[in-house]
Design an enzyme around this catalytic site. Sequence first.
Site, mmCIF file in Angstrom:
data_model
loop_
_atom_site.group_PDB
_atom_site.id
_atom_site.type_symbol
_atom_site.label_atom_id
_atom_site.label_comp_id
_atom_site.label_asym_id
_atom_site.label_seq_id
_atom_site.Cartn_x
_atom_site.Cartn_y
_atom_site.Cartn_z
ATOM 1 N N ALA A 150 0.800 -1.224 0.000
ATOM 2 C CA ALA A 150 0.000 0.000 0.000
ATOM 3 C C ALA A 150 0.829 1.269 0.000
ATOM 4 O O ALA A 150 0.379 2.312 -0.477
ATOM 5 C CB ALA A 150 -0.936 0.000 1.204
ATOM 6 N N GLN A 227 0.779 -6.556 -3.776
ATOM 7 C CA GLN A 227 -0.457 -6.768 -3.038
ATOM 8 C C GLN A 227 -1.503 -5.734 -3.438
ATOM 9 O O GLN A 227 -2.659 -5.847 -3.046
ATOM 10 C CB GLN A 227 -0.180 -6.665 -1.535
ATOM 11 C CG GLN A 227 0.750 -7.742 -0.995
ATOM 12 C CD GLN A 227 1.170 -7.448 0.437
ATOM 13 O OE1 GLN A 227 2.017 -6.606 0.697
ATOM 14 N NE2 GLN A 227 0.557 -8.150 1.373
ATOM 15 N N VAL A 229 -4.079 -3.550 -5.813
ATOM 16 C CA VAL A 229 -5.039 -3.926 -6.853
ATOM 17 C C VAL A 229 -5.312 -2.765 -7.806
ATOM 18 O O VAL A 229 -6.200 -2.864 -8.656
ATOM 19 C CB VAL A 229 -6.369 -4.406 -6.220
ATOM 20 C CG1 VAL A 229 -6.145 -5.641 -5.376
ATOM 21 C CG2 VAL A 229 -7.027 -3.303 -5.396
ATOM 22 N N HIS A 245 -3.343 -10.036 -5.387
ATOM 23 C CA HIS A 245 -4.715 -9.838 -4.905
ATOM 24 C C HIS A 245 -5.657 -9.375 -6.001
ATOM 25 O O HIS A 245 -6.772 -8.921 -5.717
ATOM 26 C CB HIS A 245 -4.722 -8.849 -3.742
ATOM 27 C CG HIS A 245 -3.975 -9.337 -2.541
ATOM 28 N ND1 HIS A 245 -3.552 -8.503 -1.526
ATOM 29 C CD2 HIS A 245 -3.566 -10.588 -2.191
ATOM 30 C CE1 HIS A 245 -2.927 -9.227 -0.602
ATOM 31 N NE2 HIS A 245 -2.920 -10.482 -0.982
ATOM 32 N N CYS A 274 -25.797 -14.628 -16.928
ATOM 33 C CA CYS A 274 -26.590 -15.361 -15.929
ATOM 34 C C CYS A 274 -27.331 -14.445 -14.968
ATOM 35 O O CYS A 274 -27.992 -14.936 -14.043
ATOM 36 C CB CYS A 274 -25.699 -16.330 -15.161
ATOM 37 S SG CYS A 274 -24.575 -15.521 -13.998
ATOM 38 N N SER A 313 3.216 -3.439 5.100
ATOM 39 C CA SER A 313 3.381 -3.742 6.516
ATOM 40 C C SER A 313 3.626 -5.225 6.762
ATOM 41 O O SER A 313 3.902 -5.632 7.891
ATOM 42 C CB SER A 313 2.147 -3.293 7.298
ATOM 43 O OG SER A 313 0.989 -3.969 6.821
ATOM 44 N N ASN A 334 10.006 1.435 3.784
ATOM 45 C CA ASN A 334 8.635 1.867 4.067
ATOM 46 C C ASN A 334 8.672 3.153 4.879
ATOM 47 O O ASN A 334 9.671 3.472 5.526
ATOM 48 C CB ASN A 334 7.887 0.779 4.833
ATOM 49 C CG ASN A 334 6.377 0.947 4.763
ATOM 50 O OD1 ASN A 334 5.853 1.692 3.930
ATOM 51 N ND2 ASN A 334 5.662 0.260 5.632
#
Length: 373
Positions: A150, A227, A229, A245, A274, A313, A334
Amino acid sequence: MKSRCANLLVEYGGIRIDTILKLGGEGGSLTLIGKKNDDGGWTFFRESQESAMTDVLDEEDQDLLLLLNPRTRMIGCDLELALKSLGRHWKQLRPVEIHPDFRWSMYKLVIESRVSNLYHWKKICLKNNPLYQLAEWISSSKHTVVLSGAGMSTESGLPDFRSRDGWWRNMDPHKVANVTAIEENYELFWGFYKYRIETVEQYSPHIGHHILAKWEKNGWIHGISTQNVDGYHVVAGNHNIVELHGNIRSIRCHYCGRSSDVADFLNRLNCSSCQGPLRPNVVLFGEMLPDNAWNQAFQWFHRAELVLVIGTSLQVAPANQLPCLTSGHTVYMNMEMPEELDPSFDLMIKGKVGQLLAELDEMLDYIHSGKEE
C-alpha cells in the site's frame, strides 16, 4: 517561510537540532546544523569555532571569516544557500559527519568539483550509506524481485487501509470486503468498491512506479509481486507483474465468472449471461490467492538473489511469507516501521517510497556510468 524561520531562531534553545554537515581541520570545525520542520523541510543554522581553517580562505571569503567564533547563526531554509554560506572552499575541507538524509546530495555536489579529499567524502557519503549499499546490491544481483504494498499507492494519493490513518479504522473489512457481503449485503459491497474504483481512476502512478519500470527495462529487477489492486505498476510500464490480490479494474460475474466492463459494475448492472452480481476481480476475505499468481511469485522469490520489500506492513498472509523464500539479501523500505517486523532483514530503510527510489535511481546511474571508479 521567513517568519517561520525567524520564530524558530527564538525557540532555538528548546528544540532538537541535528548535525547536517560538520567540516573539520586541525584545531577547529565548521558545522551546518538544522531543524526538521513539520512539512518535511529544514531550517539551517551554522556553527563555527576559531581554528586553523583560515589558511584555506582568501580575501573573497570575508563573510566566512566573520563566522570563525563559537556563535550559532540561522541562515534560512534553502540547503544550497546554506552550503554557500560555508565559503567557496567548503568542499575542500575534510568531512567529519553528514546527516544520512543529505549524504547523497552532498556527494553529488562534491563530485562535480575536483577535490583533493574525495576519498574522505566517499567514505562518509557512500560507504556508510544504506541506500548506496542497496544500489550496489541491485547492480550486482542477477535476479532481483520486488514485493510492493500500500505504501506505493498512498504516495499516488490513494487512501491506505492498514496504516494508522487508514480506512480500516472506520470500517470492518470483514463486513465489506468479504465473499458473503456480495450475497448478504451487496449494496454495501457495491458502494464500497464503486468508490474505490472511482478513487483509483482519479490518480496515477508516481515517480516510484516509473522508476521500477525503468529498472525492469534496464534488467535491474526481474519481477514485481504486488499486493495492490490499482494496476499502477502496469500503467507505469512494468510487464513482469504478479498481482497477488487481483486488479480492481477487472470485473467478472461472481457466479459464472464471465468478464464484464467496469462501466457495467459502476452502473450496478448484472451479468449479461446469468444475471448474477458483478464484482471486481480481487481477492476477498474468505478467498484463496489465484494458483497461477502464487506459483509464479513463489518461483521468483525462491531463486532471488535480492528481495526488495517496498511499502507493505507485511501483515497479510500468505504474501508476507514470500521474502522468507530467498537465500539472498532482503531489504525493507517503508514510511512506517511496524513493531512486529521481522528483524532478519539485511537492510531496513525508512522514508517515502518515491524519494527513496528516486535517490536509488541516481545512485544506480552513477554506478553504471563508471564514475565511482
